[in-house]
Design an enzyme around this catalytic site. Structure first.
Site: not given
Length: 813
Positions: A506, A508, A620
């Site tokens: 998604f 840095p 996740d």
């Protein structure tokens, strides 16, 4: 004094004789011999020649291996005629100018069969390329080698070795597999150059082809899907005198080799300078589409399709019933047979591995237009293509009869096209279908454009009406400290590259220092990421309500203009995968630390599933989402894909799959169903990765093609489960505790969710060795990746996603 002088002279003579007969570092002279227990070492300390026993065998063989990795044998002299004791002796025959391997009774077990010239000044030398050569002592010119081991490969191709033919002498150089890891004698598989027409490499079992590289297209072998130009350079020589392939390194700080194991799998391996662990650049056959003729005659294999086999345009399955049960071996037949009438034409097939050269015609000087005309004028011609892709294409290849072993290539540089001949009726049908398709596209595009314009006008109206209250409404929804953009920019040195500590799916992540001196980690949502306002809000709301020592702490967020950022507590040791998969870090995590990490992750998941106010499914969980603080305490992070469950809800379903390949459970991957047992599956994968130091995805083993879960299951059933343990844990591990963890891991990754334990049970099983554990069942995705499994119903378990991570919008409740 006279007596002393005589003694001194005698000593000098003795030393002179000894020096003359001593074996130098890398050579043997005719007056010397190499006996068992002694070795030659190449001048650069790269290769070593000597006697060895493979695996558990007691037989002795003369071979060459890497000095830094002695278990990697690259050449065997007497592979079909072993020594049964330690009496082996290698020397040079003055009479025949040959290398001879003798046993205790001086019988010849192997010889170099050197041609012609006889001389007393010949020496055998082990070169730093791994080549054992017999040459005249005064010359080091390769053209004057009397014999070289590079002309007689075993199961390994080294840089600079030739795979192919010396057409003047009739010598063929090819690889032959060992029979087993304990027996280097000639096995069932060969890897050789087929030079009929255009050269291509072929892996075969006896006379049955198992894989072929595709014909050389002027740049590379046309069927290889892995490009390695940055590591080594491929060279093909195709002349009247020679026809061979070789590779030479581009980066000289690495070693590379091609090796074929006893089951026929051929791998190109790489070893970084200073390392002792070989990495796999590519392996063939790897996918189903690599298997020779997998889709039968006139079929094409597309690895990203389901099913992966389909008929070429203008063809239908030869036996529809077999095709429907995924038996493609009998291939396809034409809808309408060719009859050489006017109106016949060609359909273009883009980016493919060209069919095998079984019945073909080749002309290297023709243009593509001339090739088309030549094919149309020959009633037996079924397809044509350029033989060379360089410079826009040149040469003519024509096929006659069925087209075998075609696959689609989706890699950069796969610009090999071919043209398949169809009847006049098929051409008319295709043209009409294309016209309808173009008309449909025009209508769809026009309708979509009108809708977009209307939507844009409507959105502008809504945006203007809500502009004033947008920032206020966002802030009202989030009960969390808000940081302004200027503060975050100052803390991260204006988001400089030097402040970046990682990058996820998604966006840095930056390290920052607030004016108070507090260290922070800032996750900055990328504009190109799959995470939108809902996922961002979801993560903020969830983490702000969760408090547990094994969950990452959220300090605040920033919402300003188009920027969306999350401010976390800084984890000085980054993520778990940095330790367990990194070459330099794995040794710092002894077993005690790894077990503490396992328990911490388990307790964090238990809190999410059972002990928090909200029941949360993470969706996740993976090694990169486990952060480690300064004391190596684990903290679960990244809740952007998490889902809140209602009080009576135990399982739900989604149309889109989220998560990471290798960690998501089978019921989620195939049917979109997820529950707390989905997280349990992910935990089991992470647990086995922590123990082994290997990734589940991309795991490889020379004896099979299972992933890490399958490998662990095989070892468990063979009562050798401890073989999976990371070698760095040999001294610190507690055997009973490790075995219990492996068993719990296998229980967590069982195929059916009902068989998996809850996290409450997992914590009890891990913490209490007195608890009796059930016997695990077969894990999910227990399907070899390069062979057809008996249970074809499981095929979707491997093919459900081609991306590592896919996302969907979340519905918070």
């Amino acid at each position: 004094m006279e007596r002393f002088t005589l003694t001194f002279l005698f000593s000098l003579i003795l030393i002179s004789v000894l020096l003359k007969s001593a074996i130098s570092a890398d050579t043997i002279s005719p007056t010397q011999s190499l006996t068992d227990g002694k070795t030659l070492v190449s001048s650069g300390q790269t290769f070593e020649l000597g006697f060895f026993s493979p695996g558990i065998s007691n037989n002795r063989y003369l071979g060459i291996w890497y000095k830094t990795t002695p278990n990697v044998v690259v050449w065997v002299a007497n592979r079909n005629n072993p020594l049964t004791d330690f009496s082996g002796e290698l020397n040079i025959s003055n009479k025949s100018n040959q290398l001879l391997l003798l046993n205790q009774s001086k019988a010849v077990l192997w010889s170099s069969n050197s041609p012609g010239r006889v001389g007393e000044n010949s020496v055998a030398q082990l070169l730093d390329s791994g080549n054992l050569v017999l040459r005249e002592n005064h010359s080091k010119n390769s053209e004057l080698y009397l014999w070289q081991s590079f002309d007689y490969p075993s199961d390994t191709l080294l840089a600079g070795m030739k795979l192919g033919w010396d057409l003047e002498t009739g010598l063929e150089r090819y690889l032959t597999s060992w029979k087993s890891v304990d027996d280097p004698s000639t096995g069932d598989f060969t890897y050789r150059m087929d030079i009929d027409g255009l050269p291509q490499s072929v892996l075969a079992m006896g006379s049955t082809r198992k894989f072929r590289s595709g014909a050389w297209n002027g740049v590379r072998f046309g069927g290889l899907t892995v490009l390695t130009d940055g590591v080594f350079k491929s060279i093909l020589v195709f002349s009247e005198n020679e026809s061979y392939y070789m590779f030479i390194p581009v980066v000289y700080s690495v070693f590379t080799r091609v090796t074929m194991n006893a089951s026929g799998s051929t791998q190109h391996l790489i070893l970084q300078n200073g390392s002792t662990e070989w990495g796999i650049m590519y392996s063939v056959p790897y996918q189903h589409c690599d298997s020779y003729g997998f889709c039968g005659a006139n079929g094409i294999c597309r690895v990203n399709d389901d099913p992966i086999c389909s008929c070429l345009e203008g063809f239908t399955p030869s036996y529809r019933e077999e095709w429907e049960v995924l038996n493609w071996s009998n291939g396809c037949k034409r809808n309408i047979p060719l009859d050489c009438q006017n109106g016949e034409g060609f359909v273009k097939l883009v980016g493919v591995k060209l069919p095998d050269l079984l019945e073909f015609w080749l002309n290297k000087s023709m243009s593509l237009k001339e090739c088309k005309e030549k094919c149309l004028n020959n009633c037996s011609c079924t397809a044509y293509a350029n033989s060379d892709i360089r410079g826009g294409g040149s040469g003519c290849l024509m096929w006659f009869g069925d087209l075998i072993d075609i696959r689609e290539l989706r890699v950069k540089g796969s610009d090999q096209n071919m043209y398949i001949r169809l009847s006049a009726s098929d051409i008319r049908l295709i043209r009409n279908a294309n016209k309808k398709k173009r008309l449909k596209i025009i209508l769809v595009v026009s309708s979509t454009l009108c809708m977009c314009i209307f939507g844009l006008v409507f959105c502008c109206f809504i945006w203007k009406s809500r502009k004033r209250v947008r920032g206020q409404s966002k802030n009202e929804d989030i009960e969390l400290p808000l940081f302004d953009l200027a503060t975050i920019a100052a803390a991260t040195n204006n988001f400089s590259d030097t402040s970046m500590i990682g990058e996820g799916g998604f966006g840095p992540v930056y390290k920052g220092n607030l004016s108070t001196g507090q260290e922070i980690a800032v996750k900055r949502l990328s504009k190109n990421s799959g995470q939108g306002p809902e996922e961002f809000k979801n993560e903020v709301v969830l983490i702000s309500k969760l408090q547990h020592r094994n969950l990452v702490g959220l300090l605040g967020c920033c919402i300003e203009g188009e920027e969306r950022m999350l401010v976390y507590e800084y984890m000085s040791n980054k993520s778990l995968n940095h330790f367990i998969f990194g070459d330099n870090k794995s040794a710092t995590l002894d077993w005690k630390k790894r077990f503490n990490i396992i328990m911490g992750i388990a307790r964090g998941l238990l809190y999410l599933h059972q002990d928090s106010k909200l029941q949360i499914i993470h969706r996740d969980l993976k090694a990169s989402n486990i952060l480690l603080d300064s004391n190596l305490n684990p903290k679960i992070s990244d809740f952007g894909l998490a889902r809140i469950f209602g009080g009576d809800e135990s399982e739900t379903k989604t149309e889109k799959i989220v998560g990471t390949y290798g960690y998501i459970s089978p019921e989620y991957a195939v049917d979109g169903k997820f529950s707390i047992k989905s997280d349990v599956f992910s935990f089991g994968v992470v647990l086995l990765e922590i123990i082994s130091g290997k990734r589940n995805r991309g795991f490889s083993h020379p004896d099979h093609h299972h992933n890490l879960l399958g490998h662990a299951w095989l070892l468990w059933n063979e009562d050798t489960a401890l073989d999976i343990v990371d070698s760095s844990l040999e001294e610190s591990s507690i055997e009973s505790q490790v075995l219990r963890c492996i068993q719990v891991g296998l229980l967590c990754v069982q195929r059916f969710s009902a068989d998996r334990p809850t996290m409450a049970s997992v914590v009890v099983m891990l913490a209490n060795e007195k608890v009796e554990l059930p016997w695990p069942k077969k894990p999910a995705f227990f399907l070899e990746r390069s062979t057809i499994d008996e249970d074809m119903k499981s095929r979707n378990e491997e093919l459900y996603s081609q991306n590592q991570t896919s996302t969907t919008l979340l519905e918070g409740r």
